[in-house]
Design a protein around this motif. Structure first.
Motif, PDB file in Angstrom:
ATOM      1  N   GLU A 155      72.397  79.626  54.751  1.00 12.68           N
ATOM      2  CA  GLU A 155      73.429  78.999  53.932  1.00 12.68           C
ATOM      3  C   GLU A 155      74.731  78.879  54.715  1.00 12.68           C
ATOM      4  OE1 GLU A 155      73.969  80.782  50.117  1.00 12.68           O
ATOM      5  OE2 GLU A 155      76.011  80.027  49.929  1.00 12.68           O
ATOM      6  N   MET A 158      74.490  76.095  57.256  1.00  8.73           N
ATOM      7  CA  MET A 158      74.565  74.761  56.632  1.00  8.73           C
ATOM      8  C   MET A 158      75.998  74.414  56.262  1.00  8.73           C
ATOM      9  SD  MET A 158      72.822  72.208  55.375  1.00  8.73           S
ATOM     10  CE  MET A 158      71.688  71.846  54.064  1.00  8.73           C
ATOM     11  N   PHE A 161      77.951  73.740  59.370  1.00 12.43           N
ATOM     12  CA  PHE A 161      77.592  72.459  59.968  1.00 12.43           C
ATOM     13  C   PHE A 161      78.207  71.289  59.205  1.00 12.43           C
ATOM     14  CE2 PHE A 161      74.781  68.803  59.713  1.00 12.43           C
ATOM     15  CZ  PHE A 161      74.982  68.325  60.986  1.00 12.43           C
ATOM     16  N   LEU A 162      78.032  71.285  57.871  1.00 12.34           N
ATOM     17  CA  LEU A 162      78.507  70.121  57.111  1.00 12.34           C
ATOM     18  C   LEU A 162      80.027  69.987  57.211  1.00 12.34           C
ATOM     19  CD1 LEU A 162      76.269  70.115  53.927  1.00 12.34           C
ATOM     20  CD2 LEU A 162      76.233  68.527  55.842  1.00 12.34           C
ATOM     21  N   ASP A 231      82.729  82.092  53.647  1.00 13.38           N
ATOM     22  CA  ASP A 231      81.273  82.054  53.458  1.00 13.38           C
ATOM     23  C   ASP A 231      80.538  82.142  54.783  1.00 13.38           C
ATOM     24  OD1 ASP A 231      81.700  81.879  50.824  1.00 13.38           O
ATOM     25  OD2 ASP A 231      81.068  79.797  50.581  1.00 13.38           O
TER      26      ASP A 231
ATOM     27  N   ALA B  28      72.459  67.501  51.089  1.00 12.54           N
ATOM     28  CA  ALA B  28      72.903  67.651  52.474  1.00 12.54           C
ATOM     29  C   ALA B  28      72.647  66.383  53.271  1.00 12.54           C
ATOM     30  CB  ALA B  28      72.196  68.842  53.107  1.00 12.54           C
ATOM     31  N   GLY B  76      71.750  69.065  63.027  1.00 11.88           N
ATOM     32  CA  GLY B  76      71.906  69.017  61.575  1.00 11.88           C
ATOM     33  C   GLY B  76      70.571  68.946  60.871  1.00 11.88           C
ATOM     34  N   ILE B  79      68.793  72.236  60.881  1.00 11.64           N
ATOM     35  CA  ILE B  79      69.305  73.189  59.893  1.00 11.64           C
ATOM     36  C   ILE B  79      68.841  72.789  58.496  1.00 11.64           C
ATOM     37  CG2 ILE B  79      71.403  74.093  58.836  1.00 11.64           C
ATOM     38  CD1 ILE B  79      72.772  73.890  61.515  1.00 11.64           C
ATOM     39  N   ILE B  80      68.896  71.481  58.196  1.00 11.47           N
ATOM     40  CA  ILE B  80      68.488  71.029  56.863  1.00 11.47           C
ATOM     41  C   ILE B  80      67.014  71.346  56.618  1.00 11.47           C
ATOM     42  CG2 ILE B  80      68.154  68.972  55.440  1.00 11.47           C
ATOM     43  CD1 ILE B  80      70.706  67.835  56.725  1.00 11.47           C
ATOM     44  N   THR B  82      65.250  73.749  57.996  1.00  9.31           N
ATOM     45  CA  THR B  82      65.113  75.202  57.812  1.00  9.31           C
ATOM     46  C   THR B  82      65.431  75.595  56.377  1.00  9.31           C
ATOM     47  OG1 THR B  82      66.122  75.297  59.980  1.00  9.31           O
ATOM     48  CG2 THR B  82      65.729  77.383  58.901  1.00  9.31           C
ATOM     49  N   ILE B  83      66.520  75.024  55.862  1.00  7.79           N
ATOM     50  CA  ILE B  83      66.928  75.340  54.490  1.00  7.79           C
ATOM     51  C   ILE B  83      65.868  74.849  53.514  1.00  7.79           C
ATOM     52  CG2 ILE B  83      68.590  74.720  52.706  1.00  7.79           C
ATOM     53  CD1 ILE B  83      70.308  76.112  54.379  1.00  7.79           C
ATOM     54  N   LYS B  86      62.701  76.993  52.901  1.00  8.98           N
ATOM     55  CA  LYS B  86      62.802  78.192  52.071  1.00  8.98           C
ATOM     56  C   LYS B  86      63.106  77.874  50.626  1.00  8.98           C
ATOM     57  CE  LYS B  86      63.572  82.130  54.890  1.00  8.98           C
ATOM     58  NZ  LYS B  86      64.506  82.612  55.842  1.00  8.98           N
ATOM     59  N   ARG B  87      63.826  76.782  50.364  1.00  7.97           N
ATOM     60  CA  ARG B  87      64.323  76.564  49.005  1.00  7.97           C
ATOM     61  C   ARG B  87      63.742  75.335  48.345  1.00  7.97           C
ATOM     62  NH1 ARG B  87      70.105  79.146  49.460  1.00  7.97           N
ATOM     63  NH2 ARG B  87      69.799  80.037  51.492  1.00  7.97           N
ATOM     64  N   THR B  90      67.595  70.354  49.073  1.00  7.65           N
ATOM     65  CA  THR B  90      68.724  70.268  49.999  1.00  7.65           C
ATOM     66  C   THR B  90      70.007  70.033  49.222  1.00  7.65           C
ATOM     67  OG1 THR B  90      68.463  67.898  50.302  1.00  7.65           O
ATOM     68  CG2 THR B  90      67.310  69.327  51.851  1.00  7.65           C
ATOM     69  N   LEU B  95      73.366  76.224  47.228  1.00  3.39           N
ATOM     70  CA  LEU B  95      73.771  77.186  48.260  1.00  3.39           C
ATOM     71  C   LEU B  95      74.942  77.980  47.715  1.00  3.39           C
ATOM     72  CD1 LEU B  95      73.719  74.804  51.305  1.00  3.39           C
ATOM     73  CD2 LEU B  95      72.022  76.502  50.728  1.00  3.39           C
ATOM     74  N   ALA B  96      74.659  78.965  46.899  1.00  7.78           N
ATOM     75  CA  ALA B  96      75.770  79.658  46.228  1.00  7.78           C
ATOM     76  C   ALA B  96      75.578  81.159  46.257  1.00  7.78           C
ATOM     77  CB  ALA B  96      75.896  79.154  44.802  1.00  7.78           C
ATOM     78  N   GLU B  97      74.925  81.653  47.323  1.00 11.50           N
ATOM     79  CA  GLU B  97      74.797  83.113  47.402  1.00 11.50           C
ATOM     80  C   GLU B  97      76.074  83.746  47.922  1.00 11.50           C
ATOM     81  OE1 GLU B  97      71.272  84.626  49.327  1.00 11.50           O
ATOM     82  OE2 GLU B  97      70.145  83.013  48.383  1.00 11.50           O
ATOM     83  N   LEU B  98      76.831  82.966  48.677  1.00 12.64           N
ATOM     84  CA  LEU B  98      78.058  83.501  49.268  1.00 12.64           C
ATOM     85  C   LEU B  98      79.239  82.950  48.492  1.00 12.64           C
ATOM     86  CD1 LEU B  98      76.966  82.718  52.864  1.00 12.64           C
ATOM     87  CD2 LEU B  98      77.276  84.994  51.998  1.00 12.64           C
TER      88      LEU B  98
END
Lengths: 488, 100
Positions: A155, A158, A161-162, A231, B28, B76, B79-80, B82-83, B86-87, B90, B95-98
């Protein structure tokens, strides 16, 4: 009629520091079957050799490619700070990465590519070289943030990067507009056109300068372009956070100083906007850090707050601010790296530790607690540590340039900073009865981490007691002015 | 012949569309597409200004920006992907764990 062919102006000497790091990066890329430890040692040797080659270039004002690449003293100063930060990162990673199963040589390869980009930024005499360096650094940084196979790390990668790529796009557009207004891409050429009032269109120039400020704002985490920072720094593996929050910031500030201190010193229209952004950064960074309960996140906001303090040096005259900026960046790198290296050791997982779990650390690990306390006191700006002189120098530089209001604001927010740095520091020295962390076994401090922590602590004490050692080297106003005129 | 200002106006519009896309899109891949649009707006501006000044340096800069964009795509998309593995999504709102 045959066109005149001029041989390109290639000089090896000013490129040498960059080429050595690049060669190290290539070796690390090819050597993916080798043990990581070996690759990391190669990387450290490459960095040290590069640092040594910078020392030999000192004072020579060497340039290559018609001034597109220049190894003057400011560039070498920023380059050496980058090298120090990168070496400390590698030393801390030697013991830490095996523990979190991230022990692969790709980390070292990416780190060395990032350093290559950073040196390009520091040595840039041209907006395009600067841009290439910035992108190499950023792309390697995105990969490093994502390297750890956890949901949080992905996360953070990502988001980095964005938002980072949006920042780059804004920066590139700013470069295009600046070229449109001045007809030049080299810093010296832009400076000349601006000083001679010899540009096509004032709104175009101001828009270009402001967009470049915004683009760099993303990279150094100026409010309001800072949203990714907490983050990313929280989610990335701690050793990577160490790298991103120190070395990447040094390089981005080097670029900022090159562009705004070197190319736009006369046209000060950007200054009012920069002042507002720095003020916002100081307020938001410091107040947000005040309410954090996780120590890693606290350090992330502390990185935002320090962007504000560092930004003060940009508002000053380049001749004074430049030297203050290099000193503060070196101090900031050492103290932040030290704090994060300790955190990497004591955290139960890559999410960092809660502030409350620091309670009683001194009775479990006295050495680590003392090192962390020194780093926190230095971050808070207490004498006799380096952070105090860093703050003093940037406050003085901004004050002398007539930015009184913002200097007062910075002094007030640094009082707030005292609270959030000293709270965890005080907790470490309280007895730990009844806390869950008290039962956790003490961690062994490896040799390499010990060396890294030693470098950081000795560095901040030495710079705090004898600041002249570093400051006097850079405190020659002429070299900061010449920085952009030499290539004519 | 079309004047330089028209090219710059078009490039400004493209940049604005990209910026709006970045701010309003929620996946994304589309955000990333909008960023590419912003980069190409900058390329158009560089080419137009290069012609206006009669200076080829900015034209070569366009090649460099294109290369950078390609490198950004490679990283990019990696990374997209990879995400997404798992989920299975996109959407950036997931993406709200942090937080905090």
């Amino acid at each position: 009629m045959t066109p005149e062919l001029r041989p390109p102006d290639i000089a090896l000497a000013p490129m040498l520091p960059i080429l050595i790091v690049l060669a190290g990066a290539l070796v690390a890329t090819v050597a993916f079957r080798t043990q990581r430890r070996v690759v990391a040692v190669i990387a450290i040797v490459a960095l040290l050799l590069s640092g040594f080659s910078m020392l030999t270039l000192w004072g020579a004002n060497a340039t290559a490619f018609g001034g597109s690449l220049r190894a003057d003293n400011p560039a070498l100063g920023f380059g050496l700070v980058v090298i120090v930060g990168a070496v400390v990162t590698l030393l801390a990673s030697m013991d830490q990465l095996p523990r979190v199963r991230m022990n692969f040589p790709e980390f070292d390869a990416m780190l060395l590519y990032a350093v290559t980009g950073m040196l390009l930024i520091a040595f840039a005499g041209d907006l395009i070289v600067l841009l290439i360096g910035l992108e190499i650094m950023s792309l390697a940084g995105y990969v490093m943030a994502t390297l750890y196979g956890s949901r949080r790390s992905e996360e953070s990668g990502m988001k980095y990067f964005l938002l980072g790529s949006v920042g780059s796009a804004i920066l590139i557009y700013g470069i295009a507009l600046t070229f449109g207004a001045t007809g030049s891409l080299s810093l010296a050429g832009i400076r000349e056109a601006v000083s001679a009032q010899n540009f096509a269109n004032t709104p175009l120039l101001i828009a270009g300068a402001l967009m470049m400020l915004a683009g760099f704002g993303f990279k150094v985490a100026l409010v309001p372009f800072h949203q990714w920072t907490p983050d990313v720094y929280h989610g990335a593996p701690t050793v990577v956070t160490l790298f991103l929050s120190t070395v990447v910031k040094v390089a981005a500030f080097a670029g900022l100083l090159r562009v705004f201190g070197g190319a736009f010193p006369v046209e000060r229209a950007w200054e009012g906007v920069a002042e507002v952004l720095v003020a916002l950064t100081l307020i938001v960074g410091n107040t947000a850090a005040l309410v954090q309960r996780n120590f890693k996140r606290l350090l992330a906001y502390s990185a935002v707050a320090h962007t504000g303090f560092l930004g003060l040096a940009l508002l000053a005259e380049p001749a004074r601010g430049g030297a203050a900026l290099v000193f503060y960046l070196l101090a900031y790198t050492l103290m932040t790296a030290g704090a994060l290296a300790v955190l990497a050791l004591i955290q139960p997982d890559e999410g960092g530790v809660e502030n409350a779990d620091l309670r009683g650390l001194y009775y479990r690990q006295p050495g680590l607690a003392l090192a962390l306390a020194a780093c926190l006191a230095s971050l808070a700006g207490l004498p006799p540590f380096a952070g105090f002189f860093g703050k003093y120098l940037v406050f003085q530089a901004a004050f002398q340039a007539g930015h009184v209001g913002i200097t007062v604001l910075a002094a007030m927010t640094s009082v707030v900073a005292l609270v959030y740095y000293l709270r965890p520091a005080a907790l470490m020295f309280m007895p730990a009865e009844g806390s869950a962390a008290a039962v956790r076994p003490a961690v062994r401090v490896g040799t390499f981490t010990g060396v890294a922590l030693g470098v950081c602590v000795v560095g901040i004490v030495l710079l705090g007691v004898l600041p002249g050692l570093v400051y006097n080297v850079f405190d020659a106003p002429a070299q900061w002015v010449l920085a952009s005129l030499a290539a004519k | 012949m079309v004047g330089t200002e028209w090219y710059i106006a078009l490039s400004g519009v493209l940049f604005a569309i990209g910026m709006i896309g970045v701010m309003t899109r929620r996946t994304a891949v589309l955000i990333f597409l909008s960023v590419e649009l912003m980069l190409n707006a900058a390329n158009l501006a560089l080419v137009a200004f290069a012609r206006a000044w009669g200076d080829l340096t900015a034209q070569t800069a366009v090649f460099i920006v294109m290369t950078l964009a390609a490198a950004e795509v490679a990283i990019g998309l990696a990374i997209i992907v990879t995400i997404f593995r798992k989920r299975a999504s996109t959407n950036v709102d997931d993406l709200a764990e942090l937080k905090g």
